[in-house]
Design an enzyme around this catalytic site. Structure first.
Site, PDB file in Angstrom:
ATOM      1  CD  GLU A  27      -1.473  -2.514   1.475  1.00  0.00           C
ATOM      2  OE1 GLU A  27      -0.334  -2.618   1.976  1.00  0.00           O
ATOM      3  OE2 GLU A  27      -2.190  -3.500   1.225  1.00  0.00           O
ATOM      4  CG  HIS A  81     -11.350  -7.662   6.677  1.00  0.00           C
ATOM      5  ND1 HIS A  81     -10.519  -8.400   7.467  1.00  0.00           N
ATOM      6  CD2 HIS A  81     -11.007  -7.953   5.396  1.00  0.00           C
ATOM      7  CE1 HIS A  81      -9.718  -9.134   6.689  1.00  0.00           C
ATOM      8  NE2 HIS A  81      -9.995  -8.874   5.442  1.00  0.00           N
TER       9      HIS A  81
HETATM   10  C1  LIG Z   1      -1.639  -5.022   4.393  1.00  0.00           C
HETATM   11  C2  LIG Z   1      -2.663  -5.835   3.686  1.00  0.00           C
HETATM   12  N1  LIG Z   1      -3.055  -5.474   2.450  1.00  0.00           N
HETATM   13  C3  LIG Z   1      -4.023  -6.160   1.806  1.00  0.00           C
HETATM   14  C4  LIG Z   1      -4.608  -7.237   2.383  1.00  0.00           C
HETATM   15  C5  LIG Z   1      -5.741  -7.981   1.665  1.00  0.00           C
HETATM   16  N2  LIG Z   1      -5.320  -9.321   1.305  1.00  0.00           N
HETATM   17  C6  LIG Z   1      -5.598 -10.380   2.092  1.00  0.00           C
HETATM   18  S1  LIG Z   1      -4.893 -11.760   1.542  1.00  0.00           S
HETATM   19  C7  LIG Z   1      -4.222 -10.990   0.217  1.00  0.00           C
HETATM   20  C8  LIG Z   1      -3.360 -11.755  -0.726  1.00  0.00           C
HETATM   21  C9  LIG Z   1      -2.171 -12.314  -0.030  1.00  0.00           C
HETATM   22  O1  LIG Z   1      -1.447 -13.140  -0.877  1.00  0.00           O
HETATM   23  P1  LIG Z   1      -0.229 -14.016  -0.351  1.00  0.00           P
HETATM   24  O2  LIG Z   1       0.648 -13.197   0.532  1.00  0.00           O
HETATM   25  O3  LIG Z   1       0.389 -14.622  -1.531  1.00  0.00           O
HETATM   26  O4  LIG Z   1      -0.880 -15.116   0.571  1.00  0.00           O
HETATM   27  P2  LIG Z   1      -1.948 -16.252   0.191  1.00  0.00           P
HETATM   28  O5  LIG Z   1      -3.296 -15.650   0.364  1.00  0.00           O
HETATM   29  O6  LIG Z   1      -1.686 -16.683  -1.202  1.00  0.00           O
HETATM   30  O7  LIG Z   1      -1.727 -17.317   1.183  1.00  0.00           O
HETATM   31  C10 LIG Z   1      -4.584  -9.647   0.208  1.00  0.00           C
HETATM   32  C11 LIG Z   1      -4.208  -8.681  -0.822  1.00  0.00           C
HETATM   33  C12 LIG Z   1      -4.169  -7.595   3.671  1.00  0.00           C
HETATM   34  N3  LIG Z   1      -4.675  -8.647   4.318  1.00  0.00           N
HETATM   35  N4  LIG Z   1      -3.199  -6.883   4.301  1.00  0.00           N
END
Ligand SMILES: Cc1ncc(C[n+]2csc(CCOP(=O)(O)OP(=O)(O)O)c2C)c(N)n1
Ligand SMILES: [Mg+2]
Lengths: 346, 366
Positions: free
Chosen positions: A81, A150
């Site tokens: 972000e 959230h």
């Molecule tokens: C700081 C932050 N930004 C955005 C999100 C929203 N979000 C939740 S999971 C996710 C994707 C995460 O991907 P990854 O790190 O590859 O983990 P995976 O879900 O594949 O296990 C996002 C963008 C968040 N939880 N925290």
């Protein structure tokens, strides 16, 4: 405050320059339409963030934008972000009008440094030489049974930061109008989209003739007391007014729409006309926007007030888990209790 | 001090010990990573079967409305099991929202682990009991905490190692980079464990990084990186086990990238058809971590049908426990809203708690 006056395209394909088009849209659709119309009108408008491309955003606000406008105009970024907002700053410095999406309220915090130290201050630091026409869209607040991080009502952080405009629509029509105005604004805007209202529907006029940033609106007229609300609290305030009417009390409802700049005129006129007021907001009350509203109105309307202004809002606690969230959200009963407390016996 | 970074670089190919058909990979024995002992592999298969059963049970419970949402680690179970199995009792695990199974592997009650997603309370377990930090939802923010726990252990003279988990998307956040740097500068006993499952919700790895691999990200901080086949239980135990041993022996932090795949949508609320093909998913079915290890152990005669029956019964027992636990509705106590904000509630919070109590008593009187 200036509204967007130029003709706007209704869709990427056709230009509508005469009669505005009308339609019933959900708030998410109205926001999507505002982005489309702004992108069609001005090639400098670019949309980016996490999952805004192929997925169309987790709330589908950017649905179809990459398909229709191309990857250069709407694109996914790496998951960061601070990087998103920081890059938007640079792009705004160099002729673009970025509209970035923070996926959820609490996930905007990694960008806080960029927002507070740069987005908000650039114009001031440079004596007006560098403007940042950019919009930070934030799906915000609760009421959707979301798990922790959230559901934050984060408006006070932004509203407390001089240099940012802070908007919070409560209807699809305002979502459209305000997002168009935000994109057209020469100053950065934090655009708070109440998540629980994304699917609520309403009539939208495109292009809109409604005033843009900085104007509150009286949503319901009444004579006994004024409820002042914004964003997700507006429909709750309207419900409370409806319930009060059944009990013979006439409540007026003001929807701020624009937290910064604040429309003292409309709000104070409404409060003066009733002599009593309650501020309704989802956020924790302590040092919040609702406290600012009470202070401003009291300073300006003290002599017109029959009772101290009351606040109904979230408790001063971290947003609770889904099973307890109904205790945290301001509801009709709490609003009516507060109204009952406005020293009617005098 | 050498400025030659080669000792920090991952091997050209991900470490793999057992291939997709369950056969031990020829020559892999002579590598830096000897195969784990047979008992560890058999134990891991049991844990894998329970892990899969837990994932599928949780997924079913979402459909039945007992869980609000579930980010499943279906397909990533070998990573989940290995992360827990290589740790000692005093070690710490820092899980993300997708790592419920790893937390359970440390001994956390699955019902308590899913409290967050059921909506009862944010963190349903006592992090101190099993040394499992609360699930972290804000991405990568848990990683500096992991470094802090590890550094405190160093200062206190404790032999603790910290397993800090993260997704591929999370590696783009600033906190990931700050944590690696801090860990390296303070020589903290942390294993950074990235499950590269190909996606961050809809965004593929190619949009997260232009680096040769995520394991290469350690180089700039002076942290050695390694890549491992994330569906190869044996390789995971070997690589993570070595990283933990090295950290415990004072060798400092390490970065391990496991190559795996998110078999299901991001959560049940996500529509994966918007951004990936079924064919891509199907190709990963053949690399399933469970089939692979089971075939391997059966072929080598290390397990038989009886053992498999026992494992299945244990998996069923855990799933039943989860189901029963989540089907039980515990009336949430509104006093909890105010009880844990501060050590001592402020006068304002006491007033607000009284207001709720008053509302409830009026409701009760009605
Ligand atoms: C700081 C932050 N930004 C955005 C999100 C929203 N979000 C939740 S999971 C996710 C994707 C995460 O991907 P990854 O790190 O590859 O983990 P995976 O879900 O594949 O296990 C996002 C963008 C968040 N939880 N925290
Ligand atoms: Mg991922």
């Amino acid at each position: 405050m200036t509204a967007v006056a130029e003709p706007m395209t209704a869709s990427p394909a056709k230009r509508v320059e005469t009669e505005p088009e009308r339609g019933t849209l959900s708030m998410a659709q109205a926001l999507n339409r505002a982005l489309r119309d702004a992108m069609a009108e001005d090639p400098a408008v670019v949309v980016f963030g996490e999952d805004v491309g192929a997925l169309g955003g987790v709330f589908r606000v950017t649905d179809g934008l990459t398909a229709d406008f191309g990857e250069a105009r709407c694109f996914d970024t790496p998951l960061a972000e601070s990087g998103i907002v920081g890059m938007a700053v640079g792009m705004a410095m160099n002729g673009m009008r970025p509209v970035v999406e923070m996926q959820f309220d609490a996930f905007a915090y990694p960008a806080f440094e960029q927002i507070v130290s740069h987005v908000a201050k650039m114009r001031n630091r440079t004596r007006g030489r560098v403007a940042l026409p950019m919009v930070i869209r934030v799906p915000y607040a609760g009421g959707i049974g979301g798990v922790e991080h959230h559901c934050d009502s984060s408006e006070a952080y932004y509203a407390h930061t001089p240099g940012l405009h802070v908007l919070a629509p409560a209807t699809p029509a305002d979502a459209y109008t305000l997002l168009r105005a935000a994109i057209a604004s020469p100053d950065p805007v934090v655009f708070l989209e109440p998540k629980k209202l994304y699917w609520s529907k309403g009539e939208v006029e495109m292009p809109s003739r409604a005033p843009g940033i900085g104007s509150a609106v009286v949503r319901r007229h009444g004579t006994d007391a004024t409820l002042i609300a914004y964003g997700p609290a507006v429909p709750v305030a309207l419900d409370a007014a409806e319930a009060a009417a059944r009990e013979g009390r006439s409540l007026q409802v003001v929807d701020l729409r624009s937290i910064v700049p604040f429309d003292d005129e409309t709000v104070c006129a409404a409060v003066r006309s009733t002599g009593r007021a309650v501020v309704v907001a989802e956020a924790a009350g302590f040092a919040g926007v609702s406290a600012e509203i009470v202070a401003r109105v009291t300073e300006r309307c003290f002599n017109a007030l029959a009772a101290p202004i009351r606040r109904v809002g979230g408790f001063d606690i971290p947003y609770p888990p889904p099973k307890l969230e109904h205790f945290q959200l301001p509801g009709v009963d709490r609003i009516l209790d507060a109204v009952d407390d406005l020293q009617w016996e005098q | 001090m050498t400025r030659d970074p080669s000792h920090l670089l991952p091997a050209a190919e991900p470490v793999a010990l057992i291939d997709a058909d369950g056969r031990a990979i020829k020559g892999a024995d002579g590598t830096a990573y000897p195969a784990p002992d047979d008992a560890a592999l058999v134990k891991a298969l049991g844990a894998l079967l329970t892990a899969r059963r837990l994932n599928d049970q949780a997924y079913a419970l979402v459909r039945q409305g007992r869980l609000a949402v579930y980010p499943s680690s279906h397909g990533q179970e070998a990573c989940q099991v290995a992360a827990a199995q290589v740790l000692d009792e005093g070690d710490w695990l820092f899980p993300t929202y997708r790592d419920t199974v790893a937390a359970v592997g440390r001994g956390v009650d699955p019902v308590e682990a899913l409290s967050l997603l059921k909506g009862d309370w944010h963190c349903g377990y006592d992090p101190h009991e099993h040394h499992v930090a609360p699930h972290a939802t804000p991405l990568a923010t848990q990683l500096p905490h992991a470094v802090g726990v590890a550094h405190a252990a160093t200062l206190r003279g404790e032999p603790t190692v910290v397993m800090a988990m993260c997704g591929d998307g999370g590696t783009s956040e600033g906190d990931f980079h700050e944590a690696l740097n801090f860990a390296a500068v303070f020589h903290a006993p942390v294993v950074f464990f990235i499950q590269n499952n190909g996606y961050a919700i809809s965004v593929p790895l190619s949009r997260q990084t232009a680096a040769p691999s995520l394991a290469h990200k350690g180089v700039g901080y002076g942290v050695p990186g390694e890549r491992v086949d994330g569906n190869d239980m044996a390789a995971l135990l070997a690589v993570l086990g070595a990283a933990v041993a090295r950290a415990r022996a004072g060798g400092g932090p390490q970065l391990v990238e496991a190559l795996t795949y998110r078999m299901q949508a991001h959560t049940n609320a996500d529509d994966a058809t918007r951004y990936r093909d079924d064919a891509e998913v199907a190709a990963w079915v053949e690399r399933d971590p469970i089939t692979r290890l089971r075939t391997h152990l059966l072929d080598r005669g290390l397990i038989g049908p009886e053992q498999l029956q026992d494992f299945a019964a244990e998996a069923e027992r855990v799933a039943t426990h989860l189901r029963d636990g989540l089907n039980r509705d515990v009336e949430p106590d509104p006093a909890d809203l105010f009880a844990h904000v501060y050590a001592t509630p402020t006068p304002q919070l006491r007033e607000q708690a009284a207001l709720v109590a008053d509302e409830l008593s009026r409701e009760g009187a009605r």
